[in-house]
Scaffold this motif. Structure first.
Motif, PDB file in Angstrom:
ATOM      1  N   LYS A  21       0.836  -1.204   0.000  1.00 29.74           N
ATOM      2  CA  LYS A  21       0.000   0.000   0.000  1.00 29.74           C
ATOM      3  C   LYS A  21       0.873   1.257   0.000  1.00 29.74           C
ATOM      4  CE  LYS A  21      -3.849   2.436   0.631  1.00 29.74           C
ATOM      5  NZ  LYS A  21      -4.927   2.519  -0.367  1.00 29.74           N
ATOM      6  N   ASN A  22       1.935   1.229   0.792  1.00 24.80           N
ATOM      7  CA  ASN A  22       2.850   2.371   0.847  1.00 24.80           C
ATOM      8  C   ASN A  22       3.545   2.600  -0.494  1.00 24.80           C
ATOM      9  OD1 ASN A  22       2.238   2.945   3.513  1.00 24.80           O
ATOM     10  ND2 ASN A  22       3.901   1.654   4.331  1.00 24.80           N
ATOM     11  N   GLN A  23       3.673   1.528  -1.284  1.00 21.85           N
ATOM     12  CA  GLN A  23       4.270   1.627  -2.614  1.00 21.85           C
ATOM     13  C   GLN A  23       3.223   2.045  -3.662  1.00 21.85           C
ATOM     14  OE1 GLN A  23       7.491   0.979  -3.528  1.00 21.85           O
ATOM     15  NE2 GLN A  23       8.230   0.399  -1.507  1.00 21.85           N
ATOM     16  N   LYS A  24       2.015   2.370  -3.184  1.00 15.35           N
ATOM     17  CA  LYS A  24       0.885   2.775  -4.034  1.00 15.35           C
ATOM     18  C   LYS A  24       0.438   1.663  -4.977  1.00 15.35           C
ATOM     19  CE  LYS A  24       1.948   7.700  -3.762  1.00 15.35           C
ATOM     20  NZ  LYS A  24       2.237   8.946  -4.499  1.00 15.35           N
ATOM     21  N   ILE A  25       0.579   0.429  -4.485  1.00 14.89           N
ATOM     22  CA  ILE A  25       0.075  -0.733  -5.223  1.00 14.89           C
ATOM     23  C   ILE A  25      -1.316  -1.051  -4.690  1.00 14.89           C
ATOM     24  CG2 ILE A  25       0.396  -3.212  -5.629  1.00 14.89           C
ATOM     25  CD1 ILE A  25       3.446  -2.660  -5.492  1.00 14.89           C
ATOM     26  N   GLU A  26      -2.322  -0.948  -5.580  1.00 19.42           N
ATOM     27  CA  GLU A  26      -3.710  -1.118  -5.138  1.00 19.42           C
ATOM     28  C   GLU A  26      -4.331  -2.430  -5.597  1.00 19.42           C
ATOM     29  OE1 GLU A  26      -4.888   0.690  -3.003  1.00 19.42           O
ATOM     30  OE2 GLU A  26      -4.021   2.694  -3.148  1.00 19.42           O
ATOM     31  N   ASN A  27      -3.629  -3.213  -6.434  1.00 18.71           N
ATOM     32  CA  ASN A  27      -4.168  -4.475  -6.954  1.00 18.71           C
ATOM     33  C   ASN A  27      -3.268  -5.633  -6.539  1.00 18.71           C
ATOM     34  OD1 ASN A  27      -6.370  -3.399  -8.897  1.00 18.71           O
ATOM     35  ND2 ASN A  27      -4.540  -2.208  -9.426  1.00 18.71           N
ATOM     36  N   VAL A  28      -3.784  -6.475  -5.675  1.00 14.91           N
ATOM     37  CA  VAL A  28      -2.994  -7.603  -5.164  1.00 14.91           C
ATOM     38  C   VAL A  28      -3.802  -8.889  -5.274  1.00 14.91           C
ATOM     39  CG1 VAL A  28      -1.828  -8.594  -3.164  1.00 14.91           C
ATOM     40  CG2 VAL A  28      -1.719  -6.128  -3.568  1.00 14.91           C
ATOM     41  N   ILE A  29      -3.207  -9.904  -5.880  1.00 13.18           N
ATOM     42  CA  ILE A  29      -3.824 -11.227  -5.945  1.00 13.18           C
ATOM     43  C   ILE A  29      -3.022 -12.155  -5.059  1.00 13.18           C
ATOM     44  CG2 ILE A  29      -2.509 -11.965  -7.997  1.00 13.18           C
ATOM     45  CD1 ILE A  29      -5.140 -13.446  -8.863  1.00 13.18           C
ATOM     46  N   MET A  30      -3.702 -12.973  -4.269  1.00  9.43           N
ATOM     47  CA  MET A  30      -2.982 -13.902  -3.401  1.00  9.43           C
ATOM     48  C   MET A  30      -3.625 -15.291  -3.439  1.00  9.43           C
ATOM     49  SD  MET A  30      -4.057 -12.507   0.398  1.00  9.43           S
ATOM     50  CE  MET A  30      -3.839 -10.786   0.019  1.00  9.43           C
ATOM     51  N   GLU A  31      -2.773 -16.284  -3.278  1.00  6.77           N
ATOM     52  CA  GLU A  31      -3.252 -17.666  -3.215  1.00  6.77           C
ATOM     53  C   GLU A  31      -3.817 -17.931  -1.826  1.00  6.77           C
ATOM     54  OE1 GLU A  31      -0.528 -20.665  -4.838  1.00  6.77           O
ATOM     55  OE2 GLU A  31       0.679 -18.993  -5.598  1.00  6.77           O
ATOM     56  N   ALA A  32      -4.982 -18.556  -1.799  1.00  3.84           N
ATOM     57  CA  ALA A  32      -5.605 -18.928  -0.529  1.00  3.84           C
ATOM     58  C   ALA A  32      -5.624 -20.446  -0.427  1.00  3.84           C
ATOM     59  CB  ALA A  32      -7.026 -18.369  -0.459  1.00  3.84           C
ATOM     60  N   SER A  33      -4.701 -21.002   0.335  1.00  5.84           N
ATOM     61  CA  SER A  33      -4.619 -22.458   0.472  1.00  5.84           C
ATOM     62  C   SER A  33      -5.698 -22.962   1.425  1.00  5.84           C
ATOM     63  CB  SER A  33      -3.237 -22.863   1.004  1.00  5.84           C
ATOM     64  OG  SER A  33      -3.092 -22.442   2.347  1.00  5.84           O
ATOM     65  N   SER A  34      -6.002 -24.255   1.333  1.00  2.40           N
ATOM     66  CA  SER A  34      -7.014 -24.837   2.230  1.00  2.40           C
ATOM     67  C   SER A  34      -6.551 -24.774   3.681  1.00  2.40           C
ATOM     68  CB  SER A  34      -7.312 -26.279   1.823  1.00  2.40           C
ATOM     69  OG  SER A  34      -6.134 -27.066   1.864  1.00  2.40           O
ATOM     70  N   HIS A  35      -5.247 -24.962   3.902  1.00  4.64           N
ATOM     71  CA  HIS A  35      -4.700 -24.846   5.258  1.00  4.64           C
ATOM     72  C   HIS A  35      -4.901 -23.424   5.779  1.00  4.64           C
ATOM     73  CE1 HIS A  35      -2.679 -28.589   4.179  1.00  4.64           C
ATOM     74  NE2 HIS A  35      -2.321 -28.739   5.447  1.00  4.64           N
ATOM     75  N   GLY A  36      -4.551 -22.458   4.927  1.00  7.41           N
ATOM     76  CA  GLY A  36      -4.659 -21.064   5.326  1.00  7.41           C
ATOM     77  C   GLY A  36      -6.090 -20.659   5.635  1.00  7.41           C
ATOM     78  N   LEU A  37      -7.034 -21.130   4.836  1.00 11.09           N
ATOM     79  CA  LEU A  37      -8.447 -20.799   5.064  1.00 11.09           C
ATOM     80  C   LEU A  37      -8.979 -21.508   6.304  1.00 11.09           C
ATOM     81  CD1 LEU A  37      -9.614 -20.939   1.345  1.00 11.09           C
ATOM     82  CD2 LEU A  37      -9.656 -18.904   2.799  1.00 11.09           C
ATOM     83  N   LYS A  38      -8.638 -22.784   6.445  1.00 10.65           N
ATOM     84  CA  LYS A  38      -9.084 -23.559   7.610  1.00 10.65           C
ATOM     85  C   LYS A  38      -8.539 -22.955   8.904  1.00 10.65           C
ATOM     86  CE  LYS A  38     -10.808 -27.139   9.835  1.00 10.65           C
ATOM     87  NZ  LYS A  38     -12.278 -27.237  10.019  1.00 10.65           N
ATOM     88  N   GLN A  39      -7.323 -22.443   8.826  1.00 14.44           N
ATOM     89  CA  GLN A  39      -6.682 -21.851  10.001  1.00 14.44           C
ATOM     90  C   GLN A  39      -6.935 -20.344  10.112  1.00 14.44           C
ATOM     91  OE1 GLN A  39      -2.560 -23.061   9.850  1.00 14.44           O
ATOM     92  NE2 GLN A  39      -3.069 -25.253   9.924  1.00 14.44           N
ATOM     93  N   ASN A  40      -7.904 -19.863   9.349  1.00 18.09           N
ATOM     94  CA  ASN A  40      -8.375 -18.469   9.472  1.00 18.09           C
ATOM     95  C   ASN A  40      -7.288 -17.422   9.258  1.00 18.09           C
ATOM     96  OD1 ASN A  40      -9.982 -20.185  11.863  1.00 18.09           O
ATOM     97  ND2 ASN A  40     -11.301 -18.956  10.530  1.00 18.09           N
ATOM     98  N   ARG A  41      -6.291 -17.744   8.464  1.00 15.90           N
ATOM     99  CA  ARG A  41      -5.181 -16.809   8.284  1.00 15.90           C
ATOM    100  C   ARG A  41      -5.582 -15.555   7.511  1.00 15.90           C
ATOM    101  NH1 ARG A  41      -0.787 -21.081   6.018  1.00 15.90           N
ATOM    102  NH2 ARG A  41      -1.149 -22.720   7.564  1.00 15.90           N
ATOM    103  N   LEU A  42      -6.726 -15.625   6.778  1.00 20.61           N
ATOM    104  CA  LEU A  42      -7.157 -14.477   5.979  1.00 20.61           C
ATOM    105  C   LEU A  42      -8.337 -13.736   6.592  1.00 20.61           C
ATOM    106  CD1 LEU A  42      -6.859 -16.058   2.411  1.00 20.61           C
ATOM    107  CD2 LEU A  42      -5.209 -14.597   3.585  1.00 20.61           C
ATOM    108  N   ASP A  43      -8.813 -14.200   7.750  1.00 17.34           N
ATOM    109  CA  ASP A  43      -9.923 -13.514   8.420  1.00 17.34           C
ATOM    110  C   ASP A  43      -9.482 -12.103   8.804  1.00 17.34           C
ATOM    111  OD1 ASP A  43     -12.428 -15.455   9.611  1.00 17.34           O
ATOM    112  OD2 ASP A  43     -10.717 -16.432   8.663  1.00 17.34           O
TER     113      ASP A  43
END
Length: 947
Positions: free
Chosen positions: A162-184
């Motif tokens: 954000k500080n670099q003025k980057i407003e478009n970010v795509i990220m991989e959401a793994s099943s482990h990451g979602l199950k472990q609420n890492r993106l909540d």
């Protein structure tokens, strides 16, 4: 920072407690950090609470029930510590890019994310991707330990972006990451679901749980009215659609009309792919320079995501040809001189491995595919035998090796994989480095090696060690050493390999294959073929005198240079075999033409037109039999985009044999008529014999058919059964793909208007002869498969020189007379003769007379009398002045023409010259038409001064 600003439901007495940050790892915890005591699968953070307190932590978050405040330490109880950690992290580091996109699914996440990032970069729009391949952006590039990293690290990265003025970010959401609420705590503008298949069941226990983990993204983490992008053909689509409806999310699927984007057609083009895409009402031809059809799905998902990131579809499509392979995903590594390929892929699940092998098989159907892989230790063991079965079902050979064995016995892992393998020769090499090196060394011309499992990874886990290990580096090193023993000349590599001669110098030059020693030039290779009348071995000396570099012989001649002679049992078979190998080793699109009439002229016309827009090779003369076809195939130029060959026959099975050698990408059947009919009971048998070409067209290839032909529907039905796509052309048929709309005089020339997909295009042509128009339409049908015919120059068909003996016009001088000679003497059958007569009738001879000389149509068998009789009514309808004939069957024609048109019956060929001298006047026109074996062609060559 005050506790009350970040934690809800906190006792008002503790809301003003301050803290300096958050941590879940006592190794990196700092004074006054809140410590999150997470109980993991192998480590329980609660055991480190004392250590955290010693390091200055005064607030502890735990799922254990305990007194809220004791010994100066505040304990916060929560039911879901991972969720609270993520939500807190994203509150603390609350600067986030405006447009967040998450992509989940078993396979394809990294590819979709990387393609999206590339599209933004190519359109000069700031963006970043986060996932298995690390963090990618213009200014921040990091390697990551997990696909979906811990929320503290992720929050910090997002804040930096954000500080670099980057407003478009795509990220991989793994099943482990979602199950472990890492993106909540994050809200995504768009969520992408690629697919679901067997993986991580050691963690999720079953597929239902695994799917639910993926669906968490769409049920909880997408913004209101956010976008959901997926594939409507996958089984999970109904689940995703239901969530989208319930949550009022905007659902976008591949080929969705709402995006004004429609994929019309897809073809493979060497190592790339050729797409026809409809954008609004415009049709775009786009090259996708990636291996694997699955990449198209990944790219389409990235395109939709990019569209909803503020880039126009038109701009996105302009950048698609510039997309590069994603690291370790269907990635071709290096370049091998014998045109074999090594593909590196991360495939480590049964479905991913199957997709890889099927995609390679589909794009390179005639190549031998070897797969090299292993399975990770201390991970899902149930997938091992399934991966073995996939390899067994879809690869030609299998090499089993280590992946990341971790703390398991590598031999046990291999034994588990082998349980799924049946009836396949397996090579076991536990040492992955040795396995890769040997596999590369053993690749023959045109072969493919798939190195699967580790892809981009730079380490290998063995026991408690993590050593540097790069599949890519090993492959490149092996290729370098392999190339040292190969020639830059692919044809020499193929010959050397087939002859199994290791000592053959790689410095030998090899230009053109010859079977006629009189045609040999410097650096040609001569094949001494032993025939019924001549033995090529007698002419080896002559070939060397003419500077041949090599000779393939049945017997070594001691008086000649032995090092330049290659002894084989059967020279024709050897030529045929190396032609097949050469064919499978090149990316040239092969067009094979057969039919009763017009094969050679169409071949020459198509070659002439294509040569104006790209590189093309064509077979010489009428090299269309068991000698000419392999010779022409081997003599194609390796880097040409197209190669055009002709296939002839005089009995059933010959086209099958020859087209099996060629394996065309595109087949053409010009028409069906009584040619070489002596070996067939009826014309349908001829049609079926011609259809043999369809059986040997490459998988998902094309057949170009004449929609006006009586056997069009039969051939179309056969093609459909073989899953071969049909492109049709026609003058009369309204349903032809390439349709003649009209033809108008244009000075001394003509304008034809053709129609394709409701679009029209004009071309200027030299004449309005029906066979010429058919050839032009057939050529356009072939070209339309991979080129935009509406971009062709409208004069592209002009200045084409008709092959000799097939209707070419020349002026010959005899006894001070100038005679306009129309040479149709190369061959004759009912269709070509009728067509030639009609064309001759159309010629404006002004005040000069027109004379027709006809010889026998041969090889018509029991049909001959009837077919010769059918010619007379055609002649009687013309303005031809006189008809002369020579031959028993031609006399039947003569007997049935009108008395006014009867000239003479000639008794021998010498009377032809006499006829011209006595019966023809200055500037008269004479057309000569007969089968080749009548000898008329030789007389015409004498008249033209060609002998």
């Amino acid at each position: 920072m005050l506790l009350g600003n970040y934690f809800h439901n906190i006792n008002k007495n503790y809301r003003n407690f301050s803290f300096s940050g958050i941590s879940f790892n006592t190794k990196s915890i700092k004074k006054n950090n809140i410590f999150f005591a997470i109980k993991g699968n192998s480590i329980d953070g609660n055991k480190f609470i004392t250590k955290a307190i010693k390091k200055g932590s005064k607030i502890i978050v735990t799922e254990r029930k305990t007194s809220q405040f004791q010994n100066g330490i505040l304990y916060i109880h929560t039911k879901n510590i991972r969720k609270l950690l993520a939500e807190t992290a994203f509150k603390i580091y609350n600067k986030k890019p405006k447009n967040l996109i998450a992509v989940t699914g078993t396979n394809g996440k990294s590819s979709v994310a990387d393609f999206y990032y590339q599209i933004l970069k190519l359109n000069n729009k700031k963006g970043a991707s986060i996932g298995t391949l690390g963090v990618k952006s213009k200014s921040i590039n990091l390697n990551l330990s997990n696909t979906t990293i811990d929320p503290i690290k992720l929050a910090k990265i997002l804040s930096k972006l954000k500080n670099q003025k980057i407003e478009n970010v795509i990220m991989e959401a793994s099943s482990h990451g979602l199950k472990q609420n890492r993106l909540d705590g994050l809200k995504f503008n768009s969520g992408i679901f690629t697919n679901l298949s067997h993986d991580h069941l050691d963690y999720h226990k079953n597929l239902k749980n695994y799917l639910n983990a993926k669906l968490y993204l769409f049920e909880n983490l997408i913004s209101k009215r956010g976008n959901v992008i997926t594939d409507q053909s996958i089984p999970e689509f109904k689940n995703i659609r239901k969530i989208a409806i319930n949550k009022k999310l905007k659902l976008h699927t591949l080929n969705d009309g709402n995006n004004n984007l429609e994929l019309l057609s897809h073809n493979f083009k060497g190592e790339g792919q050729f797409l026809k895409i409809k954008l609004n009402s415009a049709i775009r031809n786009i090259n996708l320079n990636l291996i694997g059809k699955i990449q198209l799905k990944n790219v389409l998902m990235a395109i939709i995501a990019a569209k909803y990131s503020g880039i126009s579809i038109n701009k996105i499509l302009n950048t698609i040809p510039k997309l590069k392979t994603v690291e370790g995903r269907f990635e071709k590594i290096g370049k091998i001189k014998n045109q074999s390929k090594v593909i590196l892929d991360y495939a480590h699940t049964p479905d991913a491995l199957k997709t890889c092998l099927l995609n390679l098989r589909e794009q390179f159907p005639d190549k031998t595919i070897t797969v090299l892989f292993g399975c990770g230790g201390n991970r899902d063991q149930s997938k091992r035998s399934k991966m073995g079965k996939v390899a067994s079902d879809f690869a030609d050979s299998i090499i089993l090796t280590n992946d990341n064995p971790r703390f398991e016995n590598p031999q046990k892992i291999i034994r588990d994989i082998k349980k799924g393998i049946k009836k396949k020769r397996i090579i076991e090499i536990s040492n992955r480095a040795i396995a890769i090196t040997q596999a590369v060394y053993n690749l023959n011309s045109g072969d493919i090696l798939l190195v699967a499992g580790k892809g981009h990874e730079k380490t290998q886990d063995i026991g408690n060690k993590k050593i540097f290990f790069s599949d890519r580096k090993l492959i490149l090193n092996a290729i370098k050493h392999k190339n040292n023993n190969l020639s830059d000349n692919l044809k020499l590599n193929v010959v050397k390999e087939a002859a199994k001669i290791k000592k053959l110098s790689t410095s030998i030059s090899l230009k053109t294959a010859r079977i006629n020693s009189q045609e040999v030039t410097k650096n040609d290779i001569f094949f001494a073929i032993r025939g019924k009348k001549n033995d090529g071995n007698k002419y080896v000396s002559q070939s060397f005198n003419r500077k041949a570099s090599l000779a393939v012989v049945n017997k070594i001649q001691n008086k000649l240079n032995k090092n330049r002679q290659i002894k084989v049992k059967n020279t024709l078979k050897f030529l045929t075999d190396i032609s097949k190998t050469f064919r499978k080793s090149i990316d040239t699109n092969i067009i094979a033409i057969t039919g009763s009439c017009g094969k050679t002229t169409l071949k020459e016309l198509l070659g002439n037109v294509l040569s104006k827009i790209t590189k093309v090779s064509i077979s010489p003369k009428s090299y269309n039999n068991k000698f000419g076809v392999p010779l022409s195939l081997f003599n194609l130029k390796q880097n040409d985009e197209f190669g055009i060959l002709e296939i002839g026959m005089d009995k059933k099975g010959e086209i099958d044999y020859l087209s099996k050698i060629i394996k065309p990408d595109i087949g053409v059947i010009t028409n069906i008529n009584y040619a070489h009919a002596k070996n067939f009971k009826n014309i349908k048998q001829i049609a079926l014999a011609k259809s043999e070409i369809i059986n040997n067209i490459k998988l998902y290839g094309y057949i170009v058919l004449n929609a006006d032909d009586s056997f069009f529907q039969l051939h179309k039905k056969i093609a459909k059964k073989k899953k071969i796509k049909v492109v049709s052309f026609g003058i009369k048929s309204q349903k032809a793909d390439i349709k003649l709309n009209n033809i108008q005089p244009f000075g001394k020339k003509f304008k034809i208007n053709i129609k394709l997909n409701n679009k029209k295009k004009d071309f200027t042509v030299s004449n309005d002869f029906q066979n010429n128009i058919y050839n032009i339409l057939a050529a356009l049908a072939v070209i339309s498969i991979s080129k935009n015919i509406f971009k062709l120059n409208e004069n592209i068909f002009l200045n084409f020189k008709i092959p000799g003996g097939r209707g070419d016009h020349s002026v010959v001088k005899i006894d001070n007379k100038r005679i306009n000679l129309i040479d149709q003497s190369y061959n004759s059958n009912p269709l070509s003769l009728k067509s030639a007569i009609k064309n001759f009738d159309k010629i404006n001879s002004k005040k000069s007379n027109k004379y027709l000389l006809i010889g026998d149509m041969l090889e018509l068998g029991s049909h001959s009398k009837k077919l010769h009789q059918s010619i007379a009514p055609i002649i009687n309808q013309t303005k031809i002045d006189k008809v002369f004939v020579k031959g028993k069957m031609a006399s039947i024609i003569f007997a049935n023409i009108s008395e006014a048109k009867k000239g003479k019956i000639l008794l021998n060929n010498s009377q032809i010259i006499e006829l011209i001298r006595k019966d023809l006047n200055n500037n008269d026109y004479l057309m000569i038409k007969a089968s080749l074996a009548t000898g008329f062609n030789d007389i015409v060559k004498d008249l033209k001064g060609l002998h």
